[in-house]
Design a protein around this motif. Structure first.
Motif, PDB file in Angstrom:
ATOM      1  N   LEU A 230     116.551  50.116  58.665  1.00 40.89           N
ATOM      2  CA  LEU A 230     116.432  48.706  59.055  1.00 40.89           C
ATOM      3  C   LEU A 230     115.969  47.862  57.874  1.00 40.89           C
ATOM      4  O   LEU A 230     116.462  46.751  57.646  1.00 40.89           O
ATOM      5  N   ARG A 231     115.020  48.377  57.145  1.00 42.64           N
ATOM      6  CA  ARG A 231     114.456  47.630  56.011  1.00 42.64           C
ATOM      7  C   ARG A 231     115.482  47.396  54.931  1.00 42.64           C
ATOM      8  O   ARG A 231     115.456  46.379  54.231  1.00 42.64           O
TER       9      ARG A 231
ATOM     10  N   GLN B 217     114.400  55.951  60.260  1.00 43.18           N
ATOM     11  CA  GLN B 217     115.034  54.933  61.112  1.00 43.18           C
ATOM     12  C   GLN B 217     114.621  53.540  60.671  1.00 43.18           C
ATOM     13  O   GLN B 217     115.423  52.610  60.609  1.00 43.18           O
ATOM     14  N   VAL B 218     113.336  53.414  60.374  1.00 42.74           N
ATOM     15  CA  VAL B 218     112.824  52.102  59.954  1.00 42.74           C
ATOM     16  C   VAL B 218     113.316  51.773  58.550  1.00 42.74           C
ATOM     17  O   VAL B 218     113.624  50.612  58.235  1.00 42.74           O
TER      18      VAL B 218
ATOM     19  N   ARG C 246     108.527  51.334  68.460  1.00 44.02           N
ATOM     20  CA  ARG C 246     108.188  52.315  67.432  1.00 44.02           C
ATOM     21  C   ARG C 246     108.501  51.767  66.042  1.00 44.02           C
ATOM     22  O   ARG C 246     107.726  51.906  65.106  1.00 44.02           O
ATOM     23  N   ASN C 247     109.667  51.151  65.927  1.00 46.36           N
ATOM     24  CA  ASN C 247     110.068  50.626  64.614  1.00 46.36           C
ATOM     25  C   ASN C 247     109.103  49.558  64.136  1.00 46.36           C
ATOM     26  O   ASN C 247     108.751  49.507  62.952  1.00 46.36           O
TER      27      ASN C 247
ATOM     28  N   ILE D  26     103.507  60.451  59.771  1.00 45.70           N
ATOM     29  CA  ILE D  26     104.523  60.232  60.804  1.00 45.70           C
ATOM     30  C   ILE D  26     105.781  61.010  60.421  1.00 45.70           C
ATOM     31  O   ILE D  26     106.162  61.054  59.248  1.00 45.70           O
TER      32      ILE D  26
ATOM     33  N   GLU E  16     112.372  52.609  71.150  1.00 46.22           N
ATOM     34  CA  GLU E  16     112.698  52.582  69.718  1.00 46.22           C
ATOM     35  C   GLU E  16     112.223  51.299  69.044  1.00 46.22           C
ATOM     36  O   GLU E  16     111.691  51.308  67.930  1.00 46.22           O
TER      37      GLU E  16
ATOM     38  N   PHE F 270     105.979  49.248  64.957  1.00 47.56           N
ATOM     39  CA  PHE F 270     104.705  49.909  64.639  1.00 47.56           C
ATOM     40  C   PHE F 270     104.776  50.587  63.268  1.00 47.56           C
ATOM     41  O   PHE F 270     103.871  50.448  62.441  1.00 47.56           O
ATOM     42  N   ILE F 271     105.840  51.314  63.034  1.00 47.16           N
ATOM     43  CA  ILE F 271     105.982  52.024  61.759  1.00 47.16           C
ATOM     44  C   ILE F 271     106.143  51.031  60.612  1.00 47.16           C
ATOM     45  O   ILE F 271     105.563  51.196  59.531  1.00 47.16           O
ATOM     46  N   GLY F 272     106.912  49.996  60.841  1.00 50.08           N
ATOM     47  CA  GLY F 272     107.084  48.992  59.797  1.00 50.08           C
ATOM     48  C   GLY F 272     105.756  48.385  59.378  1.00 50.08           C
ATOM     49  O   GLY F 272     105.512  48.118  58.209  1.00 50.08           O
TER      50      GLY F 272
ATOM     51  N   MET G 272     111.561  59.476  62.125  1.00 52.11           N
ATOM     52  CA  MET G 272     111.183  58.167  62.658  1.00 52.11           C
ATOM     53  C   MET G 272     110.997  57.165  61.511  1.00 52.11           C
ATOM     54  O   MET G 272     111.359  55.996  61.636  1.00 52.11           O
ATOM     55  N   VAL G 273     110.455  57.630  60.418  1.00 54.34           N
ATOM     56  CA  VAL G 273     110.279  56.750  59.249  1.00 54.34           C
ATOM     57  C   VAL G 273     111.641  56.333  58.702  1.00 54.34           C
ATOM     58  O   VAL G 273     111.858  55.176  58.340  1.00 54.34           O
TER      59      VAL G 273
ATOM     60  N   LEU H  65     104.348  58.250  69.349  1.00 55.91           N
ATOM     61  CA  LEU H  65     105.428  57.388  68.858  1.00 55.91           C
ATOM     62  C   LEU H  65     106.774  57.799  69.464  1.00 55.91           C
ATOM     63  O   LEU H  65     107.623  56.946  69.747  1.00 55.91           O
ATOM     64  N   ARG H  66     106.959  59.066  69.665  1.00 56.71           N
ATOM     65  CA  ARG H  66     108.243  59.523  70.214  1.00 56.71           C
ATOM     66  C   ARG H  66     108.428  59.041  71.648  1.00 56.71           C
ATOM     67  O   ARG H  66     109.567  58.917  72.116  1.00 56.71           O
TER      68      ARG H  66
END
Lengths: 305, 186
Positions: free
Chosen positions: A24-25, A20-21, B137-138, A13, B134, B140-142, A17-18, B129-130
């Motif tokens: 949050l983490r 961004q998460v 997506r977050n 990925i 948001e 899902f990625i998490g 995008m990674v 994903l794009r």
């Protein structure tokens, strides 16, 4: 296709995008001390008197818990006259602590900040403790009681060359300030601080130090000293035991803040060192009855601008 | 130390690079690895291998965000270890649990009928994903990149666990449809 391909593809990925998460983490709740810094920036340090038990030389205590002064002095609570003094025209926080003091420094001095506060001593609410600080030529004694902080300023006080603080400094006080950190009750100059001290002496009955030890022992047991120790006429800690003297010095150099000394007459003195401030004070703990708490609260009723 | 400074150390072949990396990211990398392996010893080994992989890949690579770069390495290493050690996917790690959810997208075939280039699939997933909001997506990625427990994902995405769960389900369905539209035979 099997799941391995999918899992591997998920590993590719795009980084933005990674990331961004990841943000949050890694987000955290503000830690307690950050909130406390805000609180501490508003408040004021306070006063209380320290009482030392003297040794077998039978020096009478400066303030006797059995003084017959009956409760609050009407003169005190009725005369909310402001003191006009250069000291108090400054920002209160500036002169409560030295200018370089941080909020954490404040926390080190005060036993109890707030319900959520962080303190190094965690004194229960019904107790108050104090420390002594020298500000220029004035000794300032700061007392924390419940969520209020009281500052007593005493002029005409000088530490001796060894930076020990005489126990009788209180009798030399000239004026008084009470503050809760936001407002001040300034007492008339000629108000005798001994009146205040008399009030304080009647606010509680001094408990045995065993109660103090029970509270502090587990934390400070390595700092307990026992042996040939006494106080001189000025209340300085003296010992003929070189081991104790060197241990005291060692503890102080290690930055230990609280040392409990067992006196010959089974009186315990808790000495608090504040190396950064080069001062030493002795804590006294009082248990207050509900009536006495009301008396103390009366003092703060007159804090009003 | 800033990431740029640490990457500079790698490029200078200064071994302090690894020490600084460890100091800054050790806990972070262990968490990712533990989500896959659920074994502290295996995690430690993977994290150490990550430092070695980082040393071997820089220079040539100069990542701008070191955490993501390292995270990707440790993630893949951990998955590789998992695959080697466990033929069966029944294993109590978050990675194993998340694998149980993936058959909805791609049913697991013991003998795949078609082999797709991983790169093509990865590109398609990125495009998918794009297109997502948001929040989706977050989540899902998490879950499927970091293999964080659903409860944790829900918490840092600011929603209830139930909402995160149903959101993930819908996203998996959408991904399946998308991959089929892209021509992947599932």
């Amino acid at each position: 296709m099997n799941q391995d391909y999918l899992v591997d593809a998920l590993g590719a990925i795009d980084e933005d995008m990674v990331q961004q998460v990841e943000i949050l983490r890694n987000k955290r709740k503000p830690v307690m001390w950050q909130n406390w810094v805000t609180v501490a920036a508003c408040f004021v340090m306070l006063v209380t008197s320290a009482f030392l038990a003297y040794n077998s030389r039978n020096k009478p205590p400066i303030i006797s818990p059995t003084d017959p002064t009956p409760g609050p002095q009407t003169g005190l609570v009725a005369n909310g006259v402001y003191v006009n003094h250069a000291y108090y025209s400054q920002n209160f926080l500036d002169y409560c602590l030295s200018k370089e003091a941080s909020a954490i420094d404040v926390g080190e001095f005060i036993g109890y900040v707030s319900e959520d506060g962080i303190t190094d001593t965690k004194i229960p609410a019904y107790r108050y403790n104090f420390y002594i600080e020298e500000i220029a030529d004035t000794a300032r004694i700061i007392v924390c009681y419940e969520d209020r902080y009281y500052v007593y300023s005493f002029s005409d006080y000088r530490p001796d060359g060894n930076e020990n603080w005489p126990a009788n400094l209180l009798v030399n006080a000239e004026y008084l300030i009470i503050s809760d950190g936001n407002r001040e009750l300034k007492i008339k100059e000629e108000q005798q601080v001994s009146d205040i001290l008399a009030i304080l002496s009647n606010l509680g009955e001094k408990k045995t130090w065993n109660d103090v030890l029970a509270h502090d022992y587990e934390v400070f047991k390595d700092d307990f000293l026992s042996g040939s120790i006494w106080l001189d006429d000025e209340g300085n800690l003296c010992t003929g035991d070189s081991f104790i003297a060197s241990k005291l010095t060692k503890l102080r150099n290690e930055g230990k803040r609280r040392i409990t000394v067992v006196m010959n007459d089974n009186t315990y003195l808790v000495y608090v060192f504040y190396p950064a401030r080069k001062c030493i004070s002795s804590d006294a703990f009082y248990f207050l009855t509900s009536e006495q708490i009301e008396i103390l609260k009366e003092l703060t009723k007159w804090i009003d601008f | 130390m800033e990431d740029k400074q640490i990457v500079d150390l790698y490029w200078q072949r200064n071994e302090d690079a690894i020490h600084q990396t460890q100091k800054k990211y050790d806990g972070y990398l262990r968490k990712i690895s533990y989500n896959v392996l659920a074994d502290l010893e295996d995690c430690a080994e993977c994290v150490n291998d990550t430092y070695l992989a980082a040393w071997n890949s820089m220079p040539t690579n100069r990542p701008s965000v070191l955490s993501t770069y390292l995270g990707k390495i440790v993630r893949q290493l951990s998955i590789d270890v998992f695959r080697k050690k466990h033929a069966l996917k029944r294993f109590s790690s978050e990675y194993a649990v998340s694998l149980d959810e993936l058959p909805e997208i791609i049913p697991d075939q013991t003998t795949p009928e078609e082999v797709f280039a991983g790169k093509t699939l990865a590109e398609s997933i990125n495009r998918f994903l794009r297109r997502l909001p948001e929040e989706e997506r977050n989540v899902f990625i998490g879950r499927y990149y970091y293999f964080d427990p659903l409860k944790k994902v829900a918490k840092y995405c600011g929603m209830s666990e139930g909402k995160a769960k149903s959101m993930l389900y819908r996203t998996r369905q959408k991904l399946k449809e998308y991959l089929m539209e892209e021509g992947f035979a599932l």
